[in-house]
Write an enzyme that holds these catalytic residues in place. Sequence first.
Site, short mmCIF file in Angstrom:
data_model
loop_
_atom_site.label_atom_id
_atom_site.label_comp_id
_atom_site.label_asym_id
_atom_site.label_seq_id
_atom_site.Cartn_x
_atom_site.Cartn_y
_atom_site.Cartn_z
N ASP A 160 98.23 7.36 -100.90
CA ASP A 160 98.18 7.94 -99.55
C ASP A 160 98.72 9.36 -99.54
O ASP A 160 99.91 9.57 -99.41
CB ASP A 160 98.99 7.04 -98.61
CG ASP A 160 98.83 7.38 -97.16
OD1 ASP A 160 97.96 8.20 -96.82
OD2 ASP A 160 99.60 6.84 -96.35
N GLU A 192 100.10 15.08 -91.68
CA GLU A 192 99.42 13.91 -91.11
C GLU A 192 100.43 12.81 -90.84
O GLU A 192 100.32 12.08 -89.84
CB GLU A 192 98.34 13.41 -92.06
CG GLU A 192 97.45 12.31 -91.49
CD GLU A 192 97.98 10.90 -91.70
OE1 GLU A 192 97.49 9.98 -91.03
OE2 GLU A 192 98.91 10.73 -92.53
N GLU A 193 101.42 12.69 -91.73
CA GLU A 193 102.41 11.63 -91.59
C GLU A 193 103.43 11.90 -90.49
O GLU A 193 104.25 11.04 -90.18
CB GLU A 193 103.15 11.44 -92.93
CG GLU A 193 102.27 11.09 -94.12
CD GLU A 193 101.72 9.68 -94.06
OE1 GLU A 193 101.95 8.98 -93.06
OE2 GLU A 193 101.04 9.28 -95.03
#
Length: 434
Positions: A160, A192-193
Amino acid sequence: MKLSHLAAALSAQLVAPVAAGYLRQDILTAGTLRDTTVPAAPNEDLNQIVSDSQLLSLHRTICEIESVSNHESTVGEALIKYLGEHDFTTEKQIVPVDEDDDSTDERYNVWAYPKGSPKPKIILTSHIDTVPPHINYSLHAPEGDFDRANITIKGRGTVDAKASVAAMIIAALDHMKESPDVPVGLLFVVSEERGGTGMIHFSDSELNTSPPFFHTLIFGEPTELKLVDGHKGNLRFDVEAKGVSAHSGYPWLGHSAISEILPVLARIDGLGDIPVEDGGLPSSEKYGSTTLNIGTVRGGAAGNVVPESASASVAVRLADGTVEDAQDIIRKAVADASGGSKNITLKFPDDKAYPPIDLDTDVDGFELLTVNYGTDIPKLDIHDEDSDVKVKRYLYGPGTILVAHGVDEGLTVGDLEKAVEGYSKLIDAAVKRG
């Protein structure tokens, strides 16, 4: 978390250990591996296997670089260098660090396209940030007979989402070898996280034209090599309670904020299991039930002090309906459970909330999957309302969410190599659109 567990946790005044700004993703089932076992010496040189592969060596390079959210500039530089050496024109899109982070890193999105084609019709995109902590890259031989496809690659970001990043690049390069003018661009975003800051920045930039110059978006996340037909929506909120502190031997002299918040949290905890007609949150045939997670609970100063404050943070995965409807349902539930108490405050601080996201699946040769976790997809506004050609959105990638964000994050060589084939198939379908 049901009420009995919640009360025990609160009375002990515990705080759930979560990294600030990150939501735990839901679990998918693990994928299957092809059988290509052949006898081999036990001292097989795994590092040499990686070095001999353009895909595996690129994946290793970017995974060895720590790139926790708000610290992505080093991996960005590595990608800029690599893509520039392989006939891409590259641009840096500077993205300020997130407001709640003290990083001084000058990080950026990476935007790349074939030389002379600044407006590619096909965009492959994933993210280059990871959750903390960084875990070193490592290789692990399969047990028993050696099978190259079953070599396991572990480390933070190996799944990821640097697996998607590497596979996308190689798939694009393969197409460029066959057709140098293939209209494919690459967008690798930051944060994104942490709520999608990088994708939001791209969405708000001049690159996101109206109408769009692109007709296909291929997003990369761990999907077990399956094509995702949609994912749940996302909504967050906080509940705060006020009380009056006092000595615990004379509790009538104060007012417990924890006692105020307990029935409210109990009601919130069950909203996904209650029918809409009875005041619950909606479900759907495609996405199942709406789920809620009371992720943090805080309150009080000491066991012998009546607590003057308490709070909780809640994440909701929406299975149906709009964000506004869900907020109204939650407001009513909180008001009912608290008896309209003025000591309870409900806040919806997240302006990045979104409803369930339906995706395109019109490319043959893929198994389909519906997922519960969130992505950058809703962060990119597509201005195709007045366009004859509507933008298609696909979500695909190697690895499984089962291990993403965990201490054993990893995937096999076979899965990573299959992902190149999958992305190539999606590119082929997009090229045929014109």
